[in-house]
Design a protein around this motif. Sequence first.
Motif, mmCIF file in Angstrom:
data_model
loop_
_atom_site.group_PDB
_atom_site.id
_atom_site.type_symbol
_atom_site.label_atom_id
_atom_site.label_comp_id
_atom_site.label_asym_id
_atom_site.label_seq_id
_atom_site.Cartn_x
_atom_site.Cartn_y
_atom_site.Cartn_z
ATOM 1 N N GLU A 28 0.830 -1.108 0.183
ATOM 2 C CA GLU A 28 0.031 0.213 -0.035
ATOM 3 C C GLU A 28 0.919 1.344 0.101
ATOM 4 O O GLU A 28 0.686 2.217 -0.671
ATOM 5 C CB GLU A 28 -1.000 -0.001 1.118
ATOM 6 N N TYR A 29 1.765 1.212 0.699
ATOM 7 C CA TYR A 29 2.776 2.492 0.793
ATOM 8 C C TYR A 29 3.560 2.531 -0.462
ATOM 9 O O TYR A 29 3.801 3.716 -1.163
ATOM 10 C CB TYR A 29 3.829 2.292 1.981
ATOM 11 N N VAL A 30 3.825 1.621 -1.302
ATOM 12 C CA VAL A 30 4.552 1.461 -2.547
ATOM 13 C C VAL A 30 3.733 2.192 -3.587
ATOM 14 O O VAL A 30 4.255 2.986 -4.434
ATOM 15 C CB VAL A 30 5.089 0.039 -2.937
ATOM 16 N N LYS A 31 2.543 1.927 -3.302
ATOM 17 C CA LYS A 31 1.631 2.649 -4.389
ATOM 18 C C LYS A 31 1.484 3.947 -4.530
ATOM 19 O O LYS A 31 1.297 4.659 -5.442
ATOM 20 C CB LYS A 31 0.173 1.943 -4.371
ATOM 21 N N VAL A 44 10.935 2.949 -1.209
ATOM 22 C CA VAL A 44 9.984 2.707 -0.128
ATOM 23 C C VAL A 44 9.977 1.160 0.279
ATOM 24 O O VAL A 44 10.164 0.710 1.447
ATOM 25 C CB VAL A 44 8.717 3.063 -0.341
ATOM 26 N N SER A 45 9.942 0.462 -0.873
ATOM 27 C CA SER A 45 10.161 -1.033 -0.712
ATOM 28 C C SER A 45 11.510 -1.394 -0.149
ATOM 29 O O SER A 45 11.289 -2.301 0.722
ATOM 30 C CB SER A 45 10.240 -1.664 -2.006
ATOM 31 N N ALA A 46 12.482 -1.127 -0.294
ATOM 32 C CA ALA A 46 13.793 -1.200 0.074
ATOM 33 C C ALA A 46 13.979 -0.857 1.439
ATOM 34 O O ALA A 46 14.554 -1.463 2.393
ATOM 35 C CB ALA A 46 14.805 -0.362 -0.813
ATOM 36 N N ALA A 47 13.222 0.329 1.880
ATOM 37 C CA ALA A 47 13.519 0.687 3.423
ATOM 38 C C ALA A 47 12.734 -0.233 4.169
ATOM 39 O O ALA A 47 12.937 -0.460 5.278
ATOM 40 C CB ALA A 47 12.964 2.171 3.386
ATOM 41 N N GLN A 58 1.365 5.052 9.471
ATOM 42 C CA GLN A 58 1.848 6.286 8.599
ATOM 43 C C GLN A 58 3.126 6.875 9.192
ATOM 44 O O GLN A 58 4.129 7.146 8.868
ATOM 45 C CB GLN A 58 0.897 7.075 8.265
ATOM 46 N N GLU A 59 3.038 7.089 10.496
ATOM 47 C CA GLU A 59 3.948 7.788 11.373
ATOM 48 C C GLU A 59 5.360 6.966 11.393
ATOM 49 O O GLU A 59 6.401 7.562 11.112
ATOM 50 C CB GLU A 59 3.503 7.982 12.795
ATOM 51 N N GLU A 60 5.051 5.804 11.634
ATOM 52 C CA GLU A 60 6.300 4.902 11.613
ATOM 53 C C GLU A 60 6.815 4.645 10.367
ATOM 54 O O GLU A 60 8.049 4.702 10.190
ATOM 55 C CB GLU A 60 5.710 3.482 12.000
ATOM 56 N N ALA A 61 6.156 4.734 9.086
ATOM 57 C CA ALA A 61 6.557 4.427 7.802
ATOM 58 C C ALA A 61 7.546 5.647 7.468
ATOM 59 O O ALA A 61 8.592 5.665 6.713
ATOM 60 C CB ALA A 61 5.422 4.312 7.036
#
Length: 64
Positions: A28-31, A44-47, A58-61
């Motif tokens: 979902e974040y990658v999108k 994002v995927s790598a992190a 969202q805060e943690e991401a």
Amino acid sequence: MEKKEIEQKKQESKIKQESRQQEYTVEEYVKVAESLFSTKPECVSAAFAFAGVKKATQEEAKKL
């Protein structure tokens, strides 16, 4: 507007509308990587992979 852009806007709206404490998956974040994190989806995927995280608020991401 392309179908991909419309789908991305829907995902962005979903994340913004729900509580910040809601957990989302890496996918979902990658999108919504470019609009939410101002970076490429691959970053994002790598992190998330580097941190060993599969779900996050969202805060943690944003801290990753």
